[in-house]
Structures are given as C-alpha cells and as structure tokens.
Design an enzyme around this catalytic site. Structure first.
Site, PDB file in Angstrom:
ATOM      1  CE1 TYR A   1      -4.195   2.062   0.194  1.00 28.82           C
ATOM      2  CE2 TYR A   1      -2.825   3.242   1.690  1.00 28.82           C
ATOM      3  CZ  TYR A   1      -3.966   3.083   0.794  1.00 28.82           C
ATOM      4  OH  TYR A   1      -4.991   4.102   0.686  1.00 28.82           O
TER       5      TYR A   1
ATOM      6  NE  ARG B   1     -11.142  15.006 -30.489  1.00 25.71           N
ATOM      7  CZ  ARG B   1     -11.114  14.878 -29.245  1.00 25.71           C
ATOM      8  NH1 ARG B   1     -10.275  14.709 -28.612  1.00 25.71           N
ATOM      9  NH2 ARG B   1     -12.394  14.575 -28.719  1.00 25.71           N
TER      10      ARG B   1
ATOM     11  CE  LYS C   1      -3.431  10.527 -24.662  1.00 24.88           C
ATOM     12  NZ  LYS C   1      -4.243  10.488 -23.495  1.00 24.88           N
TER      13      LYS C   1
ATOM     14  CG  PHE D   1     -16.106  14.447 -27.398  1.00 26.22           C
ATOM     15  CD1 PHE D   1     -15.984  15.616 -26.827  1.00 26.22           C
ATOM     16  CD2 PHE D   1     -15.329  13.310 -27.329  1.00 26.22           C
ATOM     17  CE1 PHE D   1     -14.974  15.613 -25.940  1.00 26.22           C
ATOM     18  CE2 PHE D   1     -14.157  13.442 -26.403  1.00 26.22           C
ATOM     19  CZ  PHE D   1     -14.121  14.398 -25.631  1.00 26.22           C
TER      20      PHE D   1
ATOM     21  CG  PHE E   1      -6.785  17.552 -24.837  1.00 25.86           C
ATOM     22  CD1 PHE E   1      -6.904  17.297 -26.098  1.00 25.86           C
ATOM     23  CD2 PHE E   1      -7.275  16.949 -23.481  1.00 25.86           C
ATOM     24  CE1 PHE E   1      -7.402  15.927 -26.103  1.00 25.86           C
ATOM     25  CE2 PHE E   1      -7.674  15.707 -23.869  1.00 25.86           C
ATOM     26  CZ  PHE E   1      -7.627  15.178 -25.245  1.00 25.86           C
ATOM     27  CB  THR E   2     -11.855  17.596 -24.597  1.00 25.33           C
ATOM     28  OG1 THR E   2     -10.825  16.237 -24.556  1.00 25.33           O
ATOM     29  CG2 THR E   2     -11.902  17.784 -26.070  1.00 25.33           C
TER      30      THR E   2
ATOM     31  CG  ASP F   1      -1.172  18.205 -21.892  1.00 25.44           C
ATOM     32  OD1 ASP F   1      -0.358  17.028 -21.721  1.00 25.44           O
ATOM     33  OD2 ASP F   1      -2.275  18.069 -22.142  1.00 25.44           O
TER      34      ASP F   1
HETATM   35  N1  F0G Z   1      -3.859  16.065 -22.705  1.00 29.05           N
HETATM   36  C1  F0G Z   1      -3.700  15.892 -24.076  1.00 29.05           C
HETATM   37  C2  F0G Z   1      -2.874  16.552 -24.968  1.00 29.05           C
HETATM   38  C3  F0G Z   1      -4.350  14.548 -24.516  1.00 29.05           C
HETATM   39  O1  F0G Z   1      -4.222  14.411 -25.721  1.00 29.05           O
HETATM   40  C4  F0G Z   1      -4.930  13.821 -23.270  1.00 29.05           C
HETATM   41  C5  F0G Z   1      -5.886  12.606 -23.620  1.00 29.05           C
HETATM   42  C6  F0G Z   1      -5.027  14.495 -21.983  1.00 29.05           C
HETATM   43  C7  F0G Z   1      -4.467  15.458 -21.638  1.00 29.05           C
HETATM   44  C8  F0G Z   1      -5.728  13.520 -21.058  1.00 29.05           C
HETATM   45  O2  F0G Z   1      -4.883  12.413 -20.780  1.00 29.05           O
HETATM   46  O3  F0G Z   1      -6.734  10.645 -21.514  1.00 29.05           O
HETATM   47  O4  F0G Z   1      -4.786  10.181 -19.905  1.00 29.05           O
HETATM   48  O5  F0G Z   1      -6.828  11.410 -19.036  1.00 29.05           O
HETATM   49  N2  F0G Z   1      -6.067  12.473 -25.171  1.00 29.05           N
HETATM   50  C9  F0G Z   1      -6.715  11.423 -25.772  1.00 29.05           C
HETATM   51  C10 F0G Z   1      -6.931  11.570 -26.776  1.00 29.05           C
HETATM   52  C11 F0G Z   1      -8.113  10.893 -24.877  1.00 29.05           C
HETATM   53  O6  F0G Z   1      -7.364  10.501 -27.736  1.00 29.05           O
HETATM   54  O7  F0G Z   1      -6.243  12.349 -27.639  1.00 29.05           O
HETATM   55  P1  F0G Z   1      -5.857  11.094 -20.246  1.00 29.05           P
END
Ligand code: F0G
Length: 458
Positions: A73, A383, A259, A449, A125-126, A216
């Site tokens: 843990y 996108r 990624k 989306f 980013f979303t 990021d």
């Molecule tokens: N920042 C960027 C630039 C991203 O592309 C993503 C995720 C995140 C943050 C968030 O990271 O998914 O580990 O919580 N992008 C994915 C995509 C979902 O398909 O582009 P996460």
C-alpha cells in the site's frame, strides 16, 4: 518529399486477431452506435485509429516489469523506479502518480486556480479545459494564428504567440493567471510541436511576471524528436538532452502515460515547487490514492517507468513519426485535404474541405468518421464542433478546425494497415459529393462527443 520510410525497429512476438467485417455488418454496427465512432464495439473495428491513448503495444521488458509489481500500500519499489525515471528524463523534483492524465489535471487545477482566474494555453484540450473551467477559470487560446489554418506549413505550429500572452497579462493582470498551460505537442492543432526557442521565450516572459509554466507533457517525446529534426542547433543532441532542456523551461507538468509513456493506463503530476507539491499530495490522497501509488497498481508504475526510458530511444521515436508521415504523404499525394505539416501522433483530415457542401452544424467531421467506418471498418475520431462543445450560453463553440483524426497507436500497426486506411479514404474522397450531414438525437451536457448519438440528415 522523402519517399523512403524507416522499417519497424521491433519484431512481433505476440499477435491479436482483429475483426474482418462485411459492409452489412458495419451498417448495422454504426447505426447501433448512433453514428458516433466512440460508441462502436471494438469487436466491430478492423483498424482502430480512434486514439493513440492507452492503445500502445508494450515491450517484452515492460511485460516482464508487470511481474515485478510491488503491490504494497505504501512505499512501493515501483514508485521509486517511476520517480527515478521522471527525475532522470524530465528533471522535475516531485512526482505524484495519477490514474491517467486527467487525474493530474484535476489536482493541478484544484490547487492552482481561483474562481475568476484565466488560464492561457496553446489551443485547448477537452479534459484539460474542462478541469480548468470546473474550477472557475476562463481558458484563453494564445496559440499562433498559423495553427488555425490547416494548409499552412509551419515547422512549429504549436507555438505560443507571445504578443497574445502579453496582451492577456496586460488585460487581466498577472495575479489572475495562475499558470500558462503549454502543451507539447498540440493535439487538436494536428499534433503540432512547439519549438525550444518558443518554450524559452514563454518561460522568460512568465518568470518576469511570476507566472508558472505547466507543460501538458502528454506527447513530449514526439515534440523532442521534431525539435531534433527541425530546429537549428539540435540535430546532434539526443532525445533525452532535448527533453531535459524542454522541461527546464517549465515548473512542472501533467502527463498522460497512455501516450508517450508507452503504457495502457497511468499518468503523473510533476512539480518543482515544494509548497505546491504538498498541496497536491494532500489532494492526491482524496482523489487518487497514497502519494506513492496515486491510483496506479505497482506493476503499472513499473511498466510506465520502463516505457518512459524506451520512449526516448531515437530509433523508436523516429520510426513512430515516420509511420504517421507515411499515411499523411499517401493522402496528400492523392489530393486529400489534410492538416499540414503532418503531426506527431495522427493525420488529421480537414472535413470542411473534404465535405465543403456540409455546413459545420451538420457535423461534417462526425459524418466523415462514420463514413470511413462504413467504408472499411477503420475507426477514427471527430475533432471539430462536436468535440468543442457549447459555451456558457449554450451556443456551439465553432472551432476553425473541423477535423477527423486518424491516430496511430504506438508499435501496433504496420505500413500495410496504413495502406488500407489510405486507399479507403481516397475512395471516399472520390465519392464525396454524395455525402450528407448528421443531426443530434442525444447530447450530454459535458464532454458530449463521448456519448452523443446522431442520425443521418437525409
Ligand atoms: N492532454 C492531452 C494533450 C491529451 O491528448 C489527453 C488525452 C489528455 C491530456 C488527457 O489524458 O486521457 O490520460 O486522461 N487524449 C486522448 C486522445 C484521450 O485521444 O487524444 P488522459
């Protein structure tokens, strides 16, 4: 155009069969999915280019690491390995594992943002913007104008416009800007990198006003490789040297290990400041887990630590960029409108130019993604306007870029798979005049989306 492409610097040790479907099966599957590729069952997909997130193939070394998970843990040895990898490669002082990138975004947004603040960034980013807004901030896009034009060839289209940054500081005051969110590379601009010079200049301007710079770092290794290939003075530097220098122009980062970390799940928040780290560590306990595991199993931290070291191998990352370029080059050669230059993780189709007769609020990119699936079982991702969502007044955000992303998972597909994708898109482009838009039948209030459902307009 260089027409030679580097072959895979790895060989295949294990295979996963994929579905070969008929047109009738795909018609049924996309209808069931409400014409949203997010809602397709993966069993119905032939080549899955929905995302490069968590879809990486791990190496034998990483799989071996899974067997060495220390699932205590507290005080797991795998955490120390991860901490060492982040310190070695990125140079940050403190590391907090999180279940994935957005877990780190949540913690950073909560500890740094006060209601009424502004967070400038190089395109949104979303999930990143959603966390900033949920904590009361307004996001301001300060990317260079060139990034909004899909046809302009610019080596570092992810750069921040320093004049836009200065104008925001003058407008709202530095005390209302908790940090600058600098994404390396910029996903929604087409996987476009940021130059070292721009990072250096942004950091120096930010320091003058006491504003932090938070990366990021999700695709930071791809960014480092672009710098090596494109920026004068970096040709003879190694990827780790470039990455170290990049991170020296920031105060911390959020990272999605899914990624460039070469794993299927995981992420981290890294910080240099001791006080900020203390605040973050106490919130990690609430949202993720103990600071030494933060939502990850020991084995997954081990796989990510090993993945990070593998990701900076030049042969690996150069081949990765070549695969993406191969797909982009094939499409461009056939006249298909794509975002230029070709980015790091994906090729982006310009749906406005692909389907000029479909207005943006009939969702041309969403329609194109659905049609590509119907054509060949290739799954891509919208996108554009659907991803951008609505503003506080309920109006669609109407992004200049209305794109379909063909995202290449790392170490998963071969050039032959990419030929199938290219041929299928070229066929669709030849039949483009017959395509129709879509209309909503269901729309969620946040991050619509993921779950939206549509039906064809005609
Ligand atoms: N920042 C960027 C630039 C991203 O592309 C993503 C995720 C995140 C943050 C968030 O990271 O998914 O580990 O919580 N992008 C994915 C995509 C979902 O398909 O582009 P996460």
């Amino acid at each position: 155009m260089d027409t030679k492409y580097m072959a895979e610097p790895y060989k295949i040790k294990m295979v996963e069969p994929i579905a070969v479907t008929t047109r009738t099966q795909r018609e049924e599957a996309i209808r069931r999915a409400g014409y949203n590729t997010f809602l397709l069952e993966s069993e119905d997909v032939y080549i899955d280019l929905l995302t490069d997130s968590g879809t990486n193939a791990m190496s034998d070394q990483q799989w071996a690491g899974l067997m060495q998970g220390d699932e205590s843990y507290a005080g797991s040895r795998n955490f120390r390995n991860l901490q060492k990898a982040v310190r070695d490669l990125f140079g940050y002082k403190h590391v907090l594992p999180t279940h994935q990138g957005r877990g780190a975004e949540n913690i950073l947004s909560q500890i740094a943002i006060q209601p009424g603040d502004f967070v400038p960034g190089n395109m949104y980013f979303t999930t990143t913007r959603a966390h900033q807004e949920l904590n009361g901030a307004t996001f301001r896009d300060i990317i260079i104008e060139e990034a909004h034009d899909s046809t302009l060839d610019h080596p570092f289209k992810g750069n921040i416009d320093l004049a836009k940054l200065q104008a925001l500081i003058d407008e709202v005051g530095p005390e209302r800007i908790p940090y600058i969110c600098l994404a390396v590379t910029v996903n929604l601009a087409g996987g476009q990198p940021v130059s070292m010079q721009n990072m250096r200049e942004v950091y120096s301007l930010a320091q003058r006003y006491g504003i932090a710079v938070m990366f990021d770092a999700t695709r930071c290794v791809e960014n480092a490789c672009f710098i090596k290939h494109r920026e004068p003075g970096y040709q003879d530097k190694t990827i780790p040297q470039i990455l170290q220098e990049m991170c020296s122009y920031s105060d911390g980062c959020t990272m999605s290990g899914k990624k460039d970390g070469l794993v299927n799940i995981g992420g981290f928040l890294a910080l240099n400041d001791d006080d900020l780290y203390q605040k973050a560590a106490s919130l990690v306990v609430v949202y993720e887990g103990m600071p030494t595991y933060g939502g990850m199993a020991g084995r997954d931290m081990e796989a990510m630590a090993r993945g990070l070291y593998e990701s900076v191998d030049y042969n690996y990352i150069a081949h990765r960029l070549e695969q993406v370029r191969y797909l982009g080059d094939r499409l461009a050669a056939a006249g298909v409108p794509i975002v230029k230059p070709i980015g790091g993780h994906a090729v982006f189709l310009d749906a406005r130019k692909f389907y000029p007769h479909i207005p943006q609020d009939h969702f041309p990119a969403q329609a194109l993604a659905a049609n590509l699936y119907l054509q060949s079982g290739v799954r891509s991702m919208e996108r554009g306007i659907v991803s951008a969502g609505r503003d506080k007044n309920g109006n669609h955000y109407c992004p200049k870029l209305e794109l379909v992303r063909l995202t290449i998972p790392r170490r998963v597909y071969t050039y032959a798979h990419l030929d199938v994708v290219a041929d299928s898109i070229i066929d669709l482009y030849e039949e483009r005049d017959a395509a129709h838009g879509l209309k909503f039948v269901y729309e969620a209030p946040v991050l619509r989306f993921f779950t939206a459902r549509f039906e064809p307009m005609s």
